[in-house]
Design an enzyme around this catalytic site. Sequence first.
Site, PDB file in Angstrom:
ATOM      1  N   PHE A   1      36.730  43.730  37.732  1.00 39.16           N
ATOM      2  CA  PHE A   1      35.337  44.179  37.783  1.00 39.16           C
ATOM      3  C   PHE A   1      35.293  45.694  37.661  1.00 39.16           C
ATOM      4  O   PHE A   1      36.211  46.381  38.111  1.00 39.16           O
ATOM      5  CB  PHE A   1      34.710  43.784  39.123  1.00 39.16           C
ATOM      6  CG  PHE A   1      34.508  42.300  39.283  1.00 39.16           C
ATOM      7  CD1 PHE A   1      33.280  41.715  39.020  1.00 39.16           C
ATOM      8  CD2 PHE A   1      35.555  41.484  39.684  1.00 39.16           C
ATOM      9  CE1 PHE A   1      33.090  40.350  39.157  1.00 39.16           C
ATOM     10  CE2 PHE A   1      35.378  40.112  39.818  1.00 39.16           C
ATOM     11  CZ  PHE A   1      34.147  39.542  39.556  1.00 39.16           C
TER      12      PHE A   1
ATOM     13  N   THR B   1      39.993  38.233  37.875  1.00 35.61           N
ATOM     14  CA  THR B   1      38.910  38.879  37.129  1.00 35.61           C
ATOM     15  C   THR B   1      38.890  40.341  37.537  1.00 35.61           C
ATOM     16  O   THR B   1      39.029  40.664  38.719  1.00 35.61           O
ATOM     17  CB  THR B   1      37.550  38.227  37.414  1.00 35.61           C
ATOM     18  OG1 THR B   1      37.628  36.862  37.016  1.00 35.61           O
ATOM     19  CG2 THR B   1      36.434  38.894  36.625  1.00 35.61           C
TER      20      THR B   1
END
Length: 677
Positions: A278, A276
């Site tokens: 960010f 992921t």
Amino acid sequence: MDELRKLINEVDNSILELLSKRDNLAVEVIKKKNLDNLPLRDAERERQLLGRIIEQARKLGLDTHFIQKIFYEIIDESIRTQQLYLHKSGNKHLLHDSNQKIRVAIQGIEGAYSYLASQKFFSKENAQIEYISKEQFEEVIQAVENEEADYAVLPIENTTSGAINEVYDLLMNTTLSIIGEEKFQVKHCLVGTKDVSIGSITKIYAHYQAAVQCSSFLATLPNSSVEYFKDTAMSVQRIKVEENPLFAAIASEQAAEFFGLKILRKNIANQPGNYTRFLIASRKAVTVDNRIPAKISMILATTHSPGSLVEALSVFKRYGINMTKLQSRPIMGNPWEEMFYLDFMGNLEDDKVQNLIDELGIHTRFMKILGCYPSKEIDRTKLEEHQLEVTEAVESASENSEEKKTVQKPIIKKSYKLASREYKSEDTIIKVGGVEIGGNEFVVMSGPCSVESKEQILSCAKEAKSFNSQILRGGCFKPRTSPYSFQGLGFEGLNYLKEAGTAYNMPIITEVLSTSHVFEIAKYSDMLQVGARNMQNFELLKQVGKTARPVMLKRGMMATLNDLLNAAEYILAQGNRQVILCERGIRTFENATRNTLDISAVPVLKELTHLPVIVDPSHAVGFRDKVIPLAKAAKVVGAHGIMVEFHPDPSVALSDGEQALTYDMFEQLMRDLQAIK
Ligand code: PEP
Ligand code: MN
């Protein structure tokens, strides 16, 4: 055994001490490089260093692959240390000492992935970190905007489940800047309270995205149902509270540890490499030292002309600039229209990047730079595995031949640039609903000076529509000379105007008076009007420049055309490239009319700028019987349209009654205009 273990511990401690010593040396090295203005990386030195180490490792009988792997990590860390030092010395506001506290807003609670990613991002931070946990992404952004927190950490994309659309949409409207990125490897596990067989689990709590990323594993558990939670850590917290051994959650190893739970199965994601990304946002933007690889995130909406996206993208190719992300999102309120979110490698301080952005601007109607920040990717210096001494030169990314190509750009010496014909030679065509302003169509924006009631504006809309006026105008916030005059119905009026526009399928335009209203009005009004009295209200110009709505900018009563074009530049420079100029009469010594219509403004502006030019004969002349001839003159001299006021009963109009056309006159005007080819 104990003795041996003790010796191993001692060796490990020495390794740690040496790593720390090496890290301190890296800081000394960067201080020196900074003083001498040397580049951060020296590929030749790195190759020699690695070559020497491999040779040494081989002599010591060590596995060279293993050593190479370790030293790549060590060099990466040294580069990170040096980049951080440079970055903080160029951005003093990022320097904190250990008695300071920084507040980091995250969605979810401690233990959630956002929390873990934040810990990674701030791992070298001296200050204490306080986490401010919010339920919604929107609240995370608001917390930083209203100074409750210093940084917002937001997930933006996952390698398995894709973009996090809500965050993209929020970035469009925030005033925050992106100051960094973090990549976090998400390793989903099935977590429970007791060791039970996985087949006996009846319920699984999971974040929606996490469940999507583990869909194959979940499909193997037909006896369990999935219940969704706002964040991963919350689902873990819930099973801890419920203490039912048949309930499980999907979470990270770290979250299981954080809550003292059991890992029932590791690596349950569909794809092994599940990352992921960010974004870290703050109120104050950062600048990036040109020795650190930088990334830029931006939003853009391309022009409506066919192929404009391809043209915009080809600008990147021509400049040899690497785009790392392109994501499309629908534009709210404009069905079938899309915005593009893109990331590319580049530094805003670099002239080449500025030129690229300028060129990109020609193909866009809206752009917003979200931030320029250090890229997390570190290019590793390549070393052949059999290599002991490296002599061949390896081309580094910055020496790439594609990148060396320079692009010829005209030099614009005017005080305004983006508005000029030199910047963009073709006429800008602005599309509102189905109406094109700036093209071949002559556009009539018409309606009352002020929205006075629902009935009044509905009646005006019907009249405008019946006689082929394309856009409905109506003032809701009125700039009146006297504070005792009718000031407009405000948002109530805007509701009526919107309702009338919707009922008769016409785009609407209304004036914005205050910066604090701009975004709210932009939600409803298809176009924004900046009035003559505000032509040089620079804060207002900047604010409308941050919206994606076309703006009609009226010429100030005492403004030269140069002033008008510079005012337009304020809007364009913020990223909103949809500005329409409006000549509405200026103050001269002549007092027989309300103002003097400067009809010559039309051909002059059309030469100086690519922006559409329209004429407002109503405010120019001030008397209804003179409006029709001036409106016709506007068409003859080549204006792209007019804005004209009419009223169901001008004798009772709450503002500008003397210049309002009656319905009969309006109909006559529309017939007369039609006759002019
Ligand atoms: C208007 O169009 O309602 C208006 C107030 O015009 P101006 O800003 O040109 O006076
Ligand atoms: Mn008016």
